[in-house]
Design a protein around this motif. Structure first.
Motif, PDB file in Angstrom:
ATOM      1  N   GLY A 288      47.042  96.992  32.965  1.00 50.64           N
ATOM      2  CA  GLY A 288      47.661  97.395  31.705  1.00 50.64           C
ATOM      3  C   GLY A 288      47.778  98.886  31.485  1.00 50.64           C
ATOM      4  O   GLY A 288      48.558  99.331  30.631  1.00 50.64           O
ATOM      5  N   VAL A 289      47.006  99.686  32.225  1.00 49.80           N
ATOM      6  CA  VAL A 289      47.054 101.133  31.978  1.00 49.80           C
ATOM      7  C   VAL A 289      48.430 101.689  32.340  1.00 49.80           C
ATOM      8  O   VAL A 289      49.075 102.392  31.537  1.00 49.80           O
ATOM      9  CB  VAL A 289      45.956 101.878  32.767  1.00 49.80           C
ATOM     10  CG1 VAL A 289      46.123 103.389  32.624  1.00 49.80           C
ATOM     11  CG2 VAL A 289      44.568 101.452  32.294  1.00 49.80           C
ATOM     12  N   MET A 290      48.915 101.345  33.529  1.00 52.68           N
ATOM     13  CA  MET A 290      50.184 101.929  33.976  1.00 52.68           C
ATOM     14  C   MET A 290      51.370 101.436  33.148  1.00 52.68           C
ATOM     15  O   MET A 290      52.386 102.128  33.051  1.00 52.68           O
ATOM     16  CB  MET A 290      50.405 101.626  35.470  1.00 52.68           C
ATOM     17  CG  MET A 290      49.382 102.263  36.396  1.00 52.68           C
ATOM     18  SD  MET A 290      49.116 104.048  36.157  1.00 52.68           S
ATOM     19  CE  MET A 290      50.692 104.692  36.726  1.00 52.68           C
TER      20      MET A 290
ATOM     21  N   GLU B 111      48.341 104.877  24.323  1.00 55.38           N
ATOM     22  CA  GLU B 111      47.664 104.915  23.024  1.00 55.38           C
ATOM     23  C   GLU B 111      46.163 104.861  23.274  1.00 55.38           C
ATOM     24  O   GLU B 111      45.667 103.945  23.929  1.00 55.38           O
ATOM     25  CB  GLU B 111      48.084 103.720  22.171  1.00 55.38           C
ATOM     26  CG  GLU B 111      49.537 103.749  21.757  1.00 55.38           C
ATOM     27  CD  GLU B 111      49.973 102.399  21.193  1.00 55.38           C
ATOM     28  OE1 GLU B 111      49.206 101.807  20.388  1.00 55.38           O
ATOM     29  OE2 GLU B 111      51.057 101.929  21.580  1.00 55.38           O
ATOM     30  N   SER B 112      45.451 105.836  22.729  1.00 57.00           N
ATOM     31  CA  SER B 112      44.031 105.999  23.005  1.00 57.00           C
ATOM     32  C   SER B 112      43.222 104.738  22.678  1.00 57.00           C
ATOM     33  O   SER B 112      42.422 104.272  23.490  1.00 57.00           O
ATOM     34  CB  SER B 112      43.506 107.202  22.225  1.00 57.00           C
ATOM     35  OG  SER B 112      42.145 107.393  22.461  1.00 57.00           O
ATOM     36  N   ASP B 113      43.427 104.176  21.504  1.00 54.65           N
ATOM     37  CA  ASP B 113      42.641 102.999  21.094  1.00 54.65           C
ATOM     38  C   ASP B 113      42.924 101.801  21.989  1.00 54.65           C
ATOM     39  O   ASP B 113      42.014 101.063  22.370  1.00 54.65           O
ATOM     40  CB  ASP B 113      42.991 102.594  19.645  1.00 54.65           C
ATOM     41  CG  ASP B 113      42.482 103.627  18.664  1.00 54.65           C
ATOM     42  OD1 ASP B 113      41.706 104.515  19.081  1.00 54.65           O
ATOM     43  OD2 ASP B 113      42.888 103.561  17.491  1.00 54.65           O
ATOM     44  N   LYS B 114      44.209 101.639  22.327  1.00 56.28           N
ATOM     45  CA  LYS B 114      44.581 100.515  23.174  1.00 56.28           C
ATOM     46  C   LYS B 114      43.987 100.682  24.566  1.00 56.28           C
ATOM     47  O   LYS B 114      43.504  99.721  25.186  1.00 56.28           O
ATOM     48  CB  LYS B 114      46.109 100.418  23.239  1.00 56.28           C
ATOM     49  CG  LYS B 114      46.595  99.093  23.761  1.00 56.28           C
ATOM     50  CD  LYS B 114      48.112  98.951  23.615  1.00 56.28           C
ATOM     51  CE  LYS B 114      48.623  97.915  24.611  1.00 56.28           C
ATOM     52  NZ  LYS B 114      50.085  97.974  24.779  1.00 56.28           N
ATOM     53  N   LEU B 115      43.982 101.927  25.036  1.00 57.83           N
ATOM     54  CA  LEU B 115      43.386 102.212  26.341  1.00 57.83           C
ATOM     55  C   LEU B 115      41.908 101.812  26.335  1.00 57.83           C
ATOM     56  O   LEU B 115      41.416 101.163  27.259  1.00 57.83           O
ATOM     57  CB  LEU B 115      43.539 103.697  26.683  1.00 57.83           C
ATOM     58  CG  LEU B 115      42.936 104.126  28.024  1.00 57.83           C
ATOM     59  CD1 LEU B 115      43.663 103.467  29.191  1.00 57.83           C
ATOM     60  CD2 LEU B 115      42.970 105.651  28.180  1.00 57.83           C
ATOM     61  N   ASP B 116      41.204 102.226  25.274  1.00 57.15           N
ATOM     62  CA  ASP B 116      39.777 101.871  25.175  1.00 57.15           C
ATOM     63  C   ASP B 116      39.592 100.363  25.299  1.00 57.15           C
ATOM     64  O   ASP B 116      38.713  99.881  26.023  1.00 57.15           O
ATOM     65  CB  ASP B 116      39.193 102.331  23.834  1.00 57.15           C
ATOM     66  CG  ASP B 116      39.227 103.841  23.682  1.00 57.15           C
ATOM     67  OD1 ASP B 116      39.444 104.540  24.692  1.00 57.15           O
ATOM     68  OD2 ASP B 116      39.055 104.311  22.543  1.00 57.15           O
ATOM     69  N   GLN B 117      40.430  99.629  24.608  1.00 56.45           N
ATOM     70  CA  GLN B 117      40.261  98.168  24.594  1.00 56.45           C
ATOM     71  C   GLN B 117      40.459  97.576  25.989  1.00 56.45           C
ATOM     72  O   GLN B 117      39.696  96.714  26.419  1.00 56.45           O
ATOM     73  CB  GLN B 117      41.228  97.518  23.594  1.00 56.45           C
ATOM     74  CG  GLN B 117      40.939  97.896  22.131  1.00 56.45           C
ATOM     75  CD  GLN B 117      39.452  97.867  21.782  1.00 56.45           C
ATOM     76  OE1 GLN B 117      38.750  96.900  22.086  1.00 56.45           O
ATOM     77  NE2 GLN B 117      38.946  98.944  21.178  1.00 56.45           N
TER      78      GLN B 117
END
Ligand SMILES: [Zn+2]
Ligand SMILES: [Zn+2]
Ligand SMILES: [Zn+2]
Ligand SMILES: [Zn+2]
Lengths: 478, 478
Positions: free
Chosen positions: B263-265, B351-357
């Motif tokens: 999901g990161v890329m 998106e920072s928050d989404k990345l964290d998740q």
């Protein structure tokens, strides 16, 4: 004929206060071998021991070992070789102990001053070195003294070898023993060897120890960039040694302790039925394990398999990484050169050299699969061999009888998961049977904060050491 | 109409010796913000700057920031806010720099004393802080002084914000800027912002920087036993947190920089054709990369892909492990609790928050597959957002013309792989365009040993800062 020991035992009880006072004086000397600035205290401890030995009529020689390797300015503490008795009609027992201790600071979390022997309401005697190994070392001296005070003939010639660098790798000792155990050397002429520097498996039942695992310790170094890099600038454009290293380290062992390096388990001696039968009787439980771990995160669910895993199967531990960021906080470094440290505990019949070769091959194979441009190097950092003695030897038979006499119970015959490399040195140098005869218990926390020796283990332990010498004097040789 | 700059340029050349002397005095003050015992030197540096600013007729206020978080006994160094000129008919430019420096010891490997400016035969001026960031900070002061000496009207109102904690996370600054950029605050009223605290991409061609990657930094903690264990005793019977951790860390990214977290890329903005066309013209080569790396261990084989990897794609770096054995030698510990540290450099449109998740989910999924009894915790340690400005803004247009005037060449428009979190703070707090206008070059070794600033970069850089202000004064606003 069972030896007459009642008078000796009574004397040990009578002199108990004096023996505890001796331990208090010894603990008060912070003889930490790992800290160069404490070296004068280690030497002071050797002088204290020398005085104690002379006071009971032993002859003592302090053998210098020269400067510490890598520290030309730092003289190694001496090996003390003491003799008590020189009667050709008596057997000669060589005993070993160490008078140096692990580092300790109150601020590490001790409940009392580490170098003040502090006795609590449960008669636990807290202090660095109390159980490892000043209590046992003084045990031999106390045993001699109690014989004198009770006017009982000492049953053997006692040859004592006490070193001051055990907690820092016994620097210089191996060569010394090999040289002095030869004809004409100061350690020549022993009939058996006894080392008191390990622990009971639990807290109630004494044990005799006849095996130790070895340890092959490896470093795998991966390097790439010429210097550490900033991950903002170079993340994504440089191949990172840490990326490769965690993958290599992740290939060695699984969560359940299964070593993933092909060929290691093939070298392990199969468990015989006879061996299997030894385990059920041993006083140990999963609760003992959980208490030592401080958690229930065990690999196995039953006691027998747990003890086998500790004593007679190899294990692989990943200890850490040198060269990577290890501090608190958030440093955004790409380390240029990192060394992963891992070790394998070895058992019969693992051959050390062969193990090295299959470890090196595995690490290189895994790294090759990564397709990395970085550079790999894998090395053996040190190796200490496994050791197994025969628990049927008359030295063990004698010790077993002494345990039964003092504690009213037959000892467990145990092995240890750790290594005491000097054991095998004594065995090889003297060609004689070596017995490990522990004084302390599993809860003594040697090497940890709040190290202690229970009063019972000390005082009954002094009785045991003396009784052992009486049985050794009488036991029929194989 | 192009501004008249010849007189100013000539004056800068005439005063060059004086400006270098000013840098020598600044470098001599070891204003290391990370070391509490150096705090008086950081404060001394702020006083030195205050004097220099007053000597050229600027007004200066030193704003206290209170005690350092976590160090109640340690006062933060002040933020200096200086103003030069207050003409309602002129535009107002807000500039930022920092007067603190990274730690440095000669014994780290410096060829000269780090706090003595040392100029070699190639006119490289070595010294801690020379390029980061004392050279650029003094550049603004020197530019004002050269205008005065040449009797040239200063083209703008200059508002200067110089902090003393940049190398230790700009403690306290973000709140200060947000507060003071508001109506009535001391940083209110800027038309544009300019920060000179980064570097050219190479050594010959100046650049203007319009983007930065962000950084989300994570810690993954695995714990099991109540305390560190001895691998001899417990190897094979306890599940080891390090075994689990290296497997989790090995699942994050591969040798070729491909992030393995699903999901990161998918969040990364696609490369447009227009964007692709920017890269071929940029003065950079694989040899430049190899020189910076000190090796040829690159991920990519061509320049364009390498720059894209640095600027506009995310990357994941594993920095190290806290709690494991990290020293030299061979310690046979089973660490009880270990924290792996890794970070992801972020780019549009992550998106920072989404990345964290998705990071948390991935780490938990991998750990769950291990079937471990140990305990996992994964946390965001800090997050700084990515930033991209429009390089077509009149602030950039003005800077581009200034570069062409001073260096006779159009600048490269670059992004940076690292983060300068204060950039986005200024953008958000002022609502104005922020330009990054570097003075030093890629070989300056900021944060390393032998940090330097080339004489050419310093002196031509002073010309550039002044010229930029002239073009900003005239440039047609969008
Ligand atoms: Zn010991
Ligand atoms: Zn020890
Ligand atoms: Zn800086
Ligand atoms: Zn910096």
């Amino acid at each position: 004929m069972a030896p007459q020991l009642d008078g000796y035992f009574k004397q040990v009880d009578t002199s108990a206060g004096k023996f505890i006072e001796r331990l208090r004086q010894a603990v008060a000397i912070p003889s930490i071998s790992a800290e160069p600035q404490r070296r004068p205290d280690v030497v002071r401890m050797s002088k204290f021991l020398e005085e104690q030995l002379k006071s009971i009529g032993a002859t003592v020689q302090a053998h210098p070992l020269g400067p510490q390797p890598g520290h030309p300015e730092l003289e190694l503490p001496p090996v003390l070789v003491a003799r008590y008795g020189n009667d050709k009609n008596k057997r000669t027992v060589l005993v070993y102990g160490h008078y140096d201790v692990q580092p300790a600071e109150k601020s590490d979390g001790w409940n009392s001053e580490p170098f003040e022997l502090t006795i609590d309401e449960k008669d636990r005697m807290f202090g660095r070195g109390s159980t490892d190994d000043k209590g046992p070392v003084l045990g031999w001296i106390n045993a001699i003294q109690a014989h004198q005070e009770a006017n009982i003939d000492f049953p053997v010639n006692l040859m004592m070898c006490f070193e001051g660098m055990e907690e820092y790798g016994s620097e210089g000792l191996e060569d010394f023993i090999h040289k002095e155990a030869k004809q004409g050397g100061v350690l020549h002429g022993a009939d058996v060897v006894c080392i008191s520097d390990n622990y009971w498996l639990g807290t109630e039942k004494p044990c005799l120890t006849y095996g130790l695992r070895g340890c092959n310790y490896y470093g795998v170094t991966i390097s790439g960039p010429g210097q550490d890099l900033h991950s903002g600038v170079f993340g994504g454009s440089a191949q990172e040694p840490m990326t490769d290293l965690v993958r290599v380290l992740g290939s060695l062992v699984d969560t359940h302790g299964q070593i993933q390096i092909p060929g290691v388990m093939d070298m392990v001696a199969p468990v015989t039925d006879e061996e299997k039968d030894l385990y059920p009787g041993i006083a140990y439980s999963m609760d003992n394990l959980f208490e030592s771990l401080g958690s229930k995160t065990s690999i196995h669910e039953d006691k027998d398999r747990t003890l086998m895993a500790r004593w007679r199967f190899p294990s692989l531990s990943v200890h850490g990484i040198e060269g990577a960021f290890a501090g608190a906080g958030a440093k955004t470094v790409i380390p240029a050169k990192v060394t992963g440290k891992f070790s394998i505990r070895t058992v019969p019949n693992i051959e050390s050299d062969k193990l090295d070769q299959i470890v090196f091959k595995h690490v290189k194979d895994i790294f090759a699969k990564l397709g990395s441009k970085n550079t790999l190097d894998v090395q053996l950092i040190h190796a200490g061999p496994w050791w197994v003695a025969s628990p049927k030897h008359w030295n063990f038979e004698a010790a077993g009888k002494a345990v039964e006499r003092v504690f009213g119970i037959k000892p467990d015959f145990t092995r240890e998961g750790g290594s005491i490399p000097i054991t095998i040195t004594f065995e090889q140098a003297t060609g004689k049977n070596v017995l490990l005869l522990p004084m302390g218990s599993s809860t003594d926390a040697a090497h940890s904060i709040n190290e202690k020796l229970d009063r019972r283990n000390y005082i009954e332990g002094i009785k045991l050491l003396g009784a052992y010498l009486h049985y050794v004097a009488e036991e029929k040789m194989d």
